[in-house]
Design a protein around this motif. Structure first.
Motif, PDB file in Angstrom:
ATOM      1  N   SER A   1       4.963  -2.330   3.465  1.00  0.00           N
ATOM      2  CA  SER A   1       5.839  -2.976   4.439  1.00  0.00           C
ATOM      3  C   SER A   1       5.358  -2.748   5.860  1.00  0.00           C
ATOM      4  O   SER A   1       4.446  -1.955   6.122  1.00  0.00           O
ATOM      5  CB  SER A   1       7.265  -2.441   4.297  1.00  0.00           C
ATOM      6  N   ASP A   2       5.998  -3.432   6.782  1.00  0.00           N
ATOM      7  CA  ASP A   2       5.791  -3.167   8.192  1.00  0.00           C
ATOM      8  C   ASP A   2       6.150  -1.709   8.476  1.00  0.00           C
ATOM      9  O   ASP A   2       6.905  -1.079   7.729  1.00  0.00           O
ATOM     10  CB  ASP A   2       6.673  -4.096   9.030  1.00  0.00           C
ATOM     11  N   TYR A   3       5.591  -1.155   9.550  1.00  0.00           N
ATOM     12  CA  TYR A   3       5.766   0.245   9.932  1.00  0.00           C
ATOM     13  C   TYR A   3       5.107   1.214   8.963  1.00  0.00           C
ATOM     14  O   TYR A   3       5.386   2.407   8.970  1.00  0.00           O
ATOM     15  CB  TYR A   3       7.248   0.607  10.117  1.00  0.00           C
ATOM     16  N   VAL A   4       4.208   0.687   8.123  1.00  0.00           N
ATOM     17  CA  VAL A   4       3.333   1.528   7.299  1.00  0.00           C
ATOM     18  C   VAL A   4       1.896   1.127   7.598  1.00  0.00           C
ATOM     19  O   VAL A   4       1.564  -0.059   7.601  1.00  0.00           O
ATOM     20  CB  VAL A   4       3.607   1.351   5.786  1.00  0.00           C
ATOM     21  N   TYR A   5       1.059   2.133   7.858  1.00  0.00           N
ATOM     22  CA  TYR A   5      -0.375   1.885   7.969  1.00  0.00           C
ATOM     23  C   TYR A   5      -1.053   2.451   6.728  1.00  0.00           C
ATOM     24  O   TYR A   5      -0.827   3.613   6.354  1.00  0.00           O
ATOM     25  CB  TYR A   5      -0.965   2.552   9.204  1.00  0.00           C
ATOM     26  N   ALA A   6      -1.876   1.618   6.083  1.00  0.00           N
ATOM     27  CA  ALA A   6      -2.757   2.114   5.033  1.00  0.00           C
ATOM     28  C   ALA A   6      -4.049   2.562   5.710  1.00  0.00           C
ATOM     29  O   ALA A   6      -4.723   1.767   6.368  1.00  0.00           O
ATOM     30  CB  ALA A   6      -3.032   1.020   4.010  1.00  0.00           C
ATOM     31  N   TYR A   7      -4.360   3.834   5.565  1.00  0.00           N
ATOM     32  CA  TYR A   7      -5.540   4.406   6.211  1.00  0.00           C
ATOM     33  C   TYR A   7      -6.605   4.662   5.151  1.00  0.00           C
ATOM     34  O   TYR A   7      -6.405   5.462   4.236  1.00  0.00           O
ATOM     35  CB  TYR A   7      -5.172   5.696   6.932  1.00  0.00           C
ATOM     36  N   LYS A   8      -7.729   3.968   5.272  1.00  0.00           N
ATOM     37  CA  LYS A   8      -8.815   4.060   4.302  1.00  0.00           C
ATOM     38  C   LYS A   8      -9.962   4.858   4.898  1.00  0.00           C
ATOM     39  O   LYS A   8     -10.391   4.598   6.025  1.00  0.00           O
ATOM     40  CB  LYS A   8      -9.291   2.668   3.912  1.00  0.00           C
ATOM     41  N   THR A   9     -10.467   5.829   4.139  1.00  0.00           N
ATOM     42  CA  THR A   9     -11.528   6.692   4.627  1.00  0.00           C
ATOM     43  C   THR A   9     -12.423   7.133   3.488  1.00  0.00           C
ATOM     44  O   THR A   9     -11.991   7.171   2.324  1.00  0.00           O
ATOM     45  CB  THR A   9     -10.940   7.928   5.335  1.00  0.00           C
ATOM     46  N   LYS A  10     -13.667   7.471   3.814  1.00  0.00           N
ATOM     47  CA  LYS A  10     -14.578   8.031   2.821  1.00  0.00           C
ATOM     48  C   LYS A  10     -14.403   9.542   2.698  1.00  0.00           C
ATOM     49  O   LYS A  10     -14.981  10.164   1.808  1.00  0.00           O
ATOM     50  CB  LYS A  10     -16.032   7.692   3.190  1.00  0.00           C
ATOM     51  N   GLU A  11     -13.606  10.124   3.612  1.00  0.00           N
ATOM     52  CA  GLU A  11     -13.279  11.545   3.505  1.00  0.00           C
ATOM     53  C   GLU A  11     -12.207  11.713   2.414  1.00  0.00           C
ATOM     54  O   GLU A  11     -11.710  10.740   1.856  1.00  0.00           O
ATOM     55  CB  GLU A  11     -12.768  12.085   4.844  1.00  0.00           C
ATOM     56  N   ASN A  12     -11.853  12.957   2.124  1.00  0.00           N
ATOM     57  CA  ASN A  12     -10.799  13.212   1.147  1.00  0.00           C
ATOM     58  C   ASN A  12      -9.444  12.910   1.801  1.00  0.00           C
ATOM     59  O   ASN A  12      -9.019  13.636   2.704  1.00  0.00           O
ATOM     60  CB  ASN A  12     -10.861  14.670   0.676  1.00  0.00           C
TER      61      ASN A  12
ATOM     62  N   GLU B   1     -12.887   7.009  14.021  1.00  0.00           N
ATOM     63  CA  GLU B   1     -14.303   7.137  13.680  1.00  0.00           C
ATOM     64  C   GLU B   1     -14.535   7.325  12.190  1.00  0.00           C
ATOM     65  O   GLU B   1     -15.598   6.953  11.674  1.00  0.00           O
ATOM     66  CB  GLU B   1     -14.921   8.318  14.441  1.00  0.00           C
ATOM     67  N   ILE B   2     -13.573   7.902  11.498  1.00  0.00           N
ATOM     68  CA  ILE B   2     -13.785   8.225  10.078  1.00  0.00           C
ATOM     69  C   ILE B   2     -12.978   7.352   9.133  1.00  0.00           C
ATOM     70  O   ILE B   2     -13.038   7.543   7.916  1.00  0.00           O
ATOM     71  CB  ILE B   2     -13.462   9.703   9.797  1.00  0.00           C
ATOM     72  N   GLY B   3     -12.226   6.397   9.659  1.00  0.00           N
ATOM     73  CA  GLY B   3     -11.424   5.567   8.776  1.00  0.00           C
ATOM     74  C   GLY B   3     -10.930   4.307   9.461  1.00  0.00           C
ATOM     75  O   GLY B   3     -11.178   4.078  10.653  1.00  0.00           O
ATOM     76  N   LYS B   4     -10.222   3.493   8.691  1.00  0.00           N
ATOM     77  CA  LYS B   4      -9.727   2.215   9.180  1.00  0.00           C
ATOM     78  C   LYS B   4      -8.249   2.066   8.849  1.00  0.00           C
ATOM     79  O   LYS B   4      -7.816   2.355   7.730  1.00  0.00           O
ATOM     80  CB  LYS B   4     -10.515   1.065   8.545  1.00  0.00           C
ATOM     81  N   PHE B   5      -7.460   1.604   9.823  1.00  0.00           N
ATOM     82  CA  PHE B   5      -6.033   1.372   9.648  1.00  0.00           C
ATOM     83  C   PHE B   5      -5.765  -0.095   9.295  1.00  0.00           C
ATOM     84  O   PHE B   5      -6.348  -0.997   9.894  1.00  0.00           O
ATOM     85  CB  PHE B   5      -5.267   1.693  10.935  1.00  0.00           C
ATOM     86  N   THR B   6      -4.860  -0.313   8.339  1.00  0.00           N
ATOM     87  CA  THR B   6      -4.357  -1.653   8.032  1.00  0.00           C
ATOM     88  C   THR B   6      -2.838  -1.609   8.088  1.00  0.00           C
ATOM     89  O   THR B   6      -2.215  -0.824   7.352  1.00  0.00           O
ATOM     90  CB  THR B   6      -4.801  -2.134   6.640  1.00  0.00           C
ATOM     91  N   ARG B   7      -2.253  -2.421   8.952  1.00  0.00           N
ATOM     92  CA  ARG B   7      -0.803  -2.412   9.101  1.00  0.00           C
ATOM     93  C   ARG B   7      -0.134  -3.292   8.047  1.00  0.00           C
ATOM     94  O   ARG B   7      -0.559  -4.419   7.796  1.00  0.00           O
ATOM     95  CB  ARG B   7      -0.404  -2.912  10.498  1.00  0.00           C
ATOM     96  N   GLY B   8       0.922  -2.761   7.434  1.00  0.00           N
ATOM     97  CA  GLY B   8       1.685  -3.531   6.461  1.00  0.00           C
ATOM     98  C   GLY B   8       2.488  -4.628   7.128  1.00  0.00           C
ATOM     99  O   GLY B   8       2.550  -4.717   8.355  1.00  0.00           O
TER     100      GLY B   8
END
Length: 218
Positions: A103-114, A17-24
């Motif tokens: 790389s694979d097995y890493v998710y970049a998690y983007k959020t407007k929270e800290n 709800e507070i962010g988005k995951f992008t898989r490497g």
């Protein structure tokens, strides 16, 4: 440590709800070089980085980099594969100004929270309990995005998140600058950090994870 006369609203949210995951994607260890375009390999989050970094220790050539998914400033990088349960879900915050390949097995998690607040939260037992219930595998353990999106987290206003991060940063700095201290003194600093981290991030409130609600603290 926090102002006792100020009232804040807490939200019980999911990571989805507070962010988005992008898989490497595809970086082999053999692709890594000493110069070129900056990247972070999932294994390095286990072994090379602490809780945040503004530089990488590995690079790839332009051709490989062009095909990679990227992380940007303030993204939380979460490891989703490990040979042991304790390292699964380890994360760092990327504080560099430029984008990097992941790389694979890493998710970049983007959020407007800290994102630093969320990174500290991933060290707590509340995160670990949810991780342990949702991990998959036997010899190698995995976390799936569809499960991590459902992880529950208490989110205070951004102002309070920033204050909590500033407090925990001071404890973290004390640990990192403990060279020359006796082992007992180092362990004491670690114990103090873990105590205040868990206190600050739990708010000593009994929450019901099955539903969202708003609570107030003073």
């Amino acid at each position: 440590m926090l102002e006792s006369n100020q009232e804040y609203k807490l939200r019980l949210k999911t990571l989805g709800e507070i962010g988005k995951f992008t898989r490497g994607n595809g970086i082999a260890k053999s692709d890594l070089k000493l110069n070129g375009k900056p990247v972070i390999h999932y294994g390095q989050i286990h072994t090379t980085y602490n809780i945040r970094t503004d530089k990488t220790f590995s690079f790839v050539d332009d051709q490989i980099y062009s095909k990679l998914r990227k992380a940007n400033f303030n993204d939380l990088l979460i490891v989703t594969a490990s040979e042991n349960q304790s390292d699964l879900g380890k994360s760092i915050v990327w504080t560099g100004k430029n984008e990097i390949g992941i790389s694979d097995y890493v998710y970049a998690y983007k959020t407007k929270e800290n994102s630093k607040y969320i990174q500290y939260w991933t060290q707590t037992n509340y995160f670990k309990e949810q991780k342990n219930k949702n991990m998959r595998g036997s010899s190698i353990y995995y976390l799936l995005q569809e499960n991590m999106e459902k992880f529950k987290i208490l989110i205070p206003p951004l102002e309070l998140q920033n204050k909590i991060v500033a407090i925990l940063d001071k404890f973290q700095d004390a640990i990192e600058h403990s060279k020359g201290l006796l082992p007992q003194e180092i362990e004491l600093r670690k114990a103090q950090y873990e105590y205040y981290r868990d206190k600050l991030l739990s708010f000593d409130i009994d929450v019901t994870p099955e539903r969202e609600r708003e609570s107030k603290i003073q």
